[in-house]
Motif scaffolding. Structure first.
Motif, mmCIF file in Angstrom:
data_model
loop_
_atom_site.group_PDB
_atom_site.id
_atom_site.type_symbol
_atom_site.label_atom_id
_atom_site.label_comp_id
_atom_site.label_asym_id
_atom_site.label_seq_id
_atom_site.Cartn_x
_atom_site.Cartn_y
_atom_site.Cartn_z
ATOM 1 N N MET A 1 71.590 12.635 85.054
ATOM 2 C CA MET A 1 71.576 12.947 86.475
ATOM 3 C C MET A 1 70.640 14.113 86.719
ATOM 4 S SD MET A 1 75.180 14.973 87.082
ATOM 5 C CE MET A 1 74.575 16.192 88.253
ATOM 6 N N SER A 2 70.221 14.285 87.969
ATOM 7 C CA SER A 2 69.398 15.422 88.376
ATOM 8 C C SER A 2 69.857 15.891 89.744
ATOM 9 C CB SER A 2 67.919 15.032 88.485
ATOM 10 O OG SER A 2 67.393 14.565 87.277
ATOM 11 N N ASN A 3 69.748 17.187 89.977
ATOM 12 C CA ASN A 3 69.925 17.700 91.322
ATOM 13 C C ASN A 3 68.619 17.531 92.094
ATOM 14 O OD1 ASN A 3 72.621 18.491 91.140
ATOM 15 N ND2 ASN A 3 72.058 20.404 90.120
ATOM 16 N N ARG B 1 65.576 19.266 90.708
ATOM 17 C CA ARG B 1 65.184 18.858 89.350
ATOM 18 C C ARG B 1 64.698 20.066 88.547
ATOM 19 N NH1 ARG B 1 62.339 12.897 90.439
ATOM 20 N NH2 ARG B 1 64.303 11.750 90.304
ATOM 21 N N GLY C 1 69.193 13.274 94.865
ATOM 22 C CA GLY C 1 69.759 14.383 94.103
ATOM 23 C C GLY C 1 71.268 14.398 94.165
ATOM 24 N N THR C 2 71.883 14.661 93.013
ATOM 25 C CA THR C 2 73.341 14.650 92.910
ATOM 26 C C THR C 2 73.985 15.701 93.802
ATOM 27 O OG1 THR C 2 73.166 13.815 90.658
ATOM 28 C CG2 THR C 2 75.228 14.866 91.250
ATOM 29 N N CYS D 1 65.444 11.064 84.105
ATOM 30 C CA CYS D 1 65.891 12.185 84.937
ATOM 31 C C CYS D 1 65.084 13.436 84.612
ATOM 32 C CB CYS D 1 67.369 12.466 84.709
ATOM 33 S SG CYS D 1 68.454 11.111 85.174
ATOM 34 N N ASP E 1 71.848 10.934 90.077
ATOM 35 C CA ASP E 1 70.512 11.410 90.437
ATOM 36 C C ASP E 1 70.126 10.944 91.825
ATOM 37 O OD1 ASP E 1 67.215 10.729 90.219
ATOM 38 O OD2 ASP E 1 67.857 12.666 89.471
ATOM 39 N N SER F 1 66.385 21.722 85.926
ATOM 40 C CA SER F 1 66.901 21.955 84.581
ATOM 41 C C SER F 1 65.726 22.080 83.610
ATOM 42 C CB SER F 1 67.799 20.784 84.156
ATOM 43 O OG SER F 1 67.937 20.723 82.753
ATOM 44 N N GLY G 1 66.717 17.257 84.474
ATOM 45 C CA GLY G 1 68.078 16.765 84.646
ATOM 46 C C GLY G 1 69.021 17.192 83.539
#
Length: 522
Positions: free
Chosen positions: A340-342, A345, A190-191, A320, A152, A347, A323
């Motif tokens: 994890m989150s991009n 965020r 962010g991933t 997250c 994340d 999701s 996430g």
């Protein structure tokens, strides 16, 4: 003239620099045109009342420009290719920021990483999720950038006593991170963004004469005259330097076993273990913002909860928003979950670790393992999780109300966890000291966030890598190991950090002590 003020804005106003400038001018009673520059110092969300406000602390420059060093982030690093080497084991945040600081001090970092460079890690991570194949050297925990790269990139820390947090944040911005991380109260990268930032840091180190060695797992130590002189990789390559920074992360169990085998002092320490809990993100948005549809100018909602239950902390960990849950095993025969989150965020799920403090008394069944008893406790639960999850990377799961009622779930909800989930009685599988406290804590959390306790949420087992159950003791002043000169235990794996920023700060501090000692010995 420069002046620091605090503003209260609507979410929409806070997203518009012109609106911020006009409000600042009105408060300071000057024309907007006289404000030449604004430096945001802190931005946070106040959702305590029906009207949601953004609170912004900003430094205002009136009729003058800010000094260049306050608005630029890049540093000119000296070339250190011919300078004395310092060995750094591990290319996570502790190791990378230690390397950058060593270069500033005129020393050459030589980074030894068991895993692959950051972009190649993605293929092994994909195989872990799709084919259930665990590469013990390249996974969500091991490889360039460390565990934080694919978790994340949360940058929140309370570790201000360890150093200047802004130094770390500015370092990330200099290598490509969004400057907003400098002032967001709960900043994250962010991933999806972190791999390129990590690669940029590597380029800086290489351009300055530092060295990287990937796919080099450390299997031995070079010790002479009672001092650590270097390390030996699995392929026989020897690396020697004036000091060794050991920054291997909280999951490098083979390193703990190597140190123990070499009679290098280790200590047991508490950690925390539990589950990943996953809610619909829309529900969390409602619980925090009380809006049927989240305002487009508000970020995806996050939460943090903590209670004391029967003398132990029960708390959310690594929350997250927007996430996904990911498989984080580092060896075959384990199931471990993390989140994890991009950067966006986006999701439809929100997940968080929900964990209970585990004490040294819980390690007693593994007392024969000495300082590694906590490691054995941790491993035993991960192996049990694997055995009940069809011996794949599927995760045992249970809906939240079913867990409270100690009954198995007849049907599970959709999940973000790609390997899949299987229904299992987590209330029985988790150690009693964990499951009973979770059952008592959830109603308390529901009083704070009414609607949190719901069968729309489900629990996935097991969240076990919150930190290490082992500490590598060091002198609080020199940061050297208490019994092995030249060894600098560093970061989460040594037991002295808990996240990206605190690990990076610890790496900087270890590098600073080495530079000070080297300067004295010249």
């Amino acid at each position: 003239m420069r002046q620091i003020i605090e503003l209260q804005l609507t979410p929409k106003q806070s997203s518009d620099p012109d609106s911020v400038r006009k409000l600042a001018a009105r408060i300071l009673k000057v024309e907007p045109g006289k404000i030449r520059h604004l430096i945001y110092l802190k931005r946070s969300i106040d959702a305590r009342s029906k009207t949601i406000w953004i609170r912004l602390k900003t430094e205002v420059f009136i009729d003058e420009n800010p000094p260049a060093e306050e608005v630029t982030f890049h540093k000119n690093y000296p070339f250190v290719g011919n300078r004395p080497p310092v060995i750094i084991v591990g290319a996570g945040p502790a190791g990378l920021f230690a390397a950058l600081h060593l270069i500033e001090k005129g020393l050459r970092p030589v980074i030894i990483e068991r895993g692959k460079e950051v972009r190649s890690r993605k293929y092994d991570i994909a195989r872990l999720s799709k084919e259930y194949i665990v590469n013990p050297d390249s996974n969500y925990c091991f490889g360039e950038g460390g565990a934080g790269t694919f978790s994340d990139g949360k940058l929140y820390t309370r570790s201000t006593k360890r150093g200047n947090v802004q130094d770390v944040l500015r370092g990330f911005v200099a290598h490509g991170a969004n400057p907003e991380i400098l002032y967001e109260a709960h900043a994250h990268i962010g991933t999806d963004k972190l791999p390129s930032i990590i690669a940029s840091i590597r380029k800086t180190i290489l351009d300055a004469g530092g060295e990287f060695y990937f796919n080099h797992r450390i299997e031995d130590l070079i010790i002479g005259n009672g001092k650590l002189k270097g390390v030996v990789a699995q392929n026989g390559t020897r690396f020697e330097g004036i000091s060794v920074i050991l920054a291997t992360g909280h999951s490098a169990r083979d390193i703990y076993r190597l140190l123990n085998h070499k009679s290098i002092l280790l200590e047991q320490k508490p950690f925390a273990m539990g589950v990943r809990i996953e809610h619909p993100q829309a529900l969390i948005d409602w619980l925090i913002y009380k809006q049927e549809i989240r305002d487009e100018y508000l970020p995806t909602a996050a939460y943090s909860v903590v209670e004391q239950v029967e003398g132990r902390g029960v708390f959310s960990f690594c929350m997250c928003p927007g996430g996904i849950i990911v498989p984080s095993a580092t060896e075959p025969g384990q199931v471990v979950v993390n989140g994890m989150s991009n950067s966006q965020r986006n999701s439809p799920f929100a997940n968080a670790g929900m964990v209970v403090t585990v004490g040294l008394e819980d390690y007693r069944p593994f007392a024969g393992q000495g300082p590694l008893a906590g490691l054995a406790y941790q491993e035993s639960i991960e192996q049990l999780t694997f055995s009940v999850a069809e011996k794949t990377q599927k995760a045992p799961a249970q809906r939240m109300v079913d867990f409270m009622q100690s009954k198995s779930s007849q049907a599970l909800k959709e999940t973000s966890y790609h390997p899949g989930i299987v229904s299992a009685p987590l209330h029985e599988l988790l150690p009693a000291e964990i499951s009973s406290r979770l059952q008592r804590a959830f109603p308390l959390f529901d009083k704070k966030l009414h609607g949190y306790l719901t069968n729309e949420a489900q629990l996935l087992m097991v969240e076990s890598r919150t930190s290490s159950p082992v500490r590598i003791p060091r002198d609080p002043e020199t940061l050297e190991h208490v019994m092995m000169p030249n060894l600098y235990p560093c970061g989460e794996g040594a037991g002295y950090a808990g996240g990206i920023v605190s690990s990076a700060l610890d790496g900087i501090n270890c590098a600073e002590r080495i530079a000070e000692r080297f300067a004295k010995n010249l």
